[in-house]
Design an enzyme around this catalytic site. Sequence first.
Site, mmCIF file in Angstrom:
data_model
loop_
_atom_site.group_PDB
_atom_site.id
_atom_site.type_symbol
_atom_site.label_atom_id
_atom_site.label_comp_id
_atom_site.label_asym_id
_atom_site.label_seq_id
_atom_site.Cartn_x
_atom_site.Cartn_y
_atom_site.Cartn_z
ATOM 1 N N HIS A 252 -2.437 26.962 -9.757
ATOM 2 C CA HIS A 252 -1.832 25.845 -10.477
ATOM 3 C C HIS A 252 -0.315 25.983 -10.348
ATOM 4 O O HIS A 252 0.216 27.081 -10.227
ATOM 5 C CB HIS A 252 -2.260 25.940 -11.945
ATOM 6 N N LYS B 113 -8.025 24.017 -24.042
ATOM 7 C CA LYS B 113 -9.163 24.023 -23.128
ATOM 8 C C LYS B 113 -10.365 24.757 -23.742
ATOM 9 O O LYS B 113 -11.411 24.868 -23.115
ATOM 10 C CB LYS B 113 -8.766 24.662 -21.803
ATOM 11 N N CYS C 58 -2.241 19.424 -10.250
ATOM 12 C CA CYS C 58 -1.183 20.445 -10.283
ATOM 13 C C CYS C 58 -1.527 21.626 -9.377
ATOM 14 O O CYS C 58 -1.259 22.780 -9.702
ATOM 15 C CB CYS C 58 -0.926 20.923 -11.718
#
Length: 406
Positions: free
Chosen positions: A121, A224, A364
């Site tokens: 990422h 998350k 990303c």
Amino acid sequence: MKSINEIRADFPILRRIINHKPLIYFDNGATSQTPMQVIEAIIAYYSYENANIHRGVHTLSQEATDLYEQARIKVQKHFNARKSSEILFTAGTTHSINLVASGYGALMKAGDEVIVSASEHHSNIVPWQLACQRSGASLKVIPMDERGVLDLQAYEQLLSERTKIVSVQHVSNALGNIHPIEAIIEKAHRVGAVVLVDGAQAAPHLQPDVQALDVDFYAVSAHKMYGPTGVGALYGKEELLLQLPPYQGGGEMIKEVCFEKSTYADLPYKFEAGTPNICGGIAFGAAIDYMHSLGMTEIADYEHELLVYAIEKLKTIKGIVLYGNEDLSKRTAVISFNLKGVHPYDVGTILDKLGIAVRTGHHCAQPIMDYYRIPGTVRASFAVYNTFEEIDTFIEGIKKAQKMLS
């Protein structure tokens, strides 16, 4: 574990109607939804315990402090850290990685090397580029193959006595691949390097044991893991956290301040300058409680069933291109795909009209998309409240999008 209907009842947002259709939320890799048990913890804090922590002698301050530090202990126990002082509350995984990268940027020198992987990422690339620019160190990259699997032979060749830190994902956010971090850590330690693992995508599905892994730093985000946004945690081995310079200066992170010099507080407060996201930390603890109420193994097993079912269904669609490891035992519940000749954004737009939320774009993780020579993918990512029936509707939606766009 509760029944799927009982689990879904915990998430009020799942009762929403989007574009005249029941919401199907398949963007859990970006942010999972929040159960009432966590929402109630947020409401309770602001209703009854709202006060600044650590500094006050009054009852509300002490109650809030106790709740916040209890949440830290929940995070410690969940990841099996040796001490609660090895758990730093941060604003999330990005903040955690920047904290470590800033520290090593101050400690490294020209000739030192940092290793990341080709699947990272951006939050695990850019902070290290900045650290290397400040220190004169070099950034090295572990290559991947067409499945997104990291090349461990090439990794071993990159390692040397110049390697100071290796920073890699546990799970790819773009592909769902579970990387062999045990081997990555062990090989790095052989040359005296430390290892940071970006656990943002792993923590919702697995339960990493930081002591068993012998990892040096491990970063996660609450949003998350069924918790709120704007809060996360960084695990760090005590001896390494003591070596790192503070990331930010201000109140709470000091022992004494005078104009000539300041001395710093003990761990973890050395890295927690200013008033923290108190409610966020408490709610993060509530989210961990919620996950354990369902069972971490049960969550992982159910999500794997969803993954297998969805992959089988997707493979029946002519013209679909799937990305990631074909060995589903080495995947979490994330699927990246494209329809041949169709832009992923267009697929995502049509699915949204059908009430289906997916992520489109490069996630990303632009180097991955550059490797495949594509503008991005459609990403569907599952959570414990998703159903097989939702996957069936999703498959029909893809077929409809393909028919409209081809």
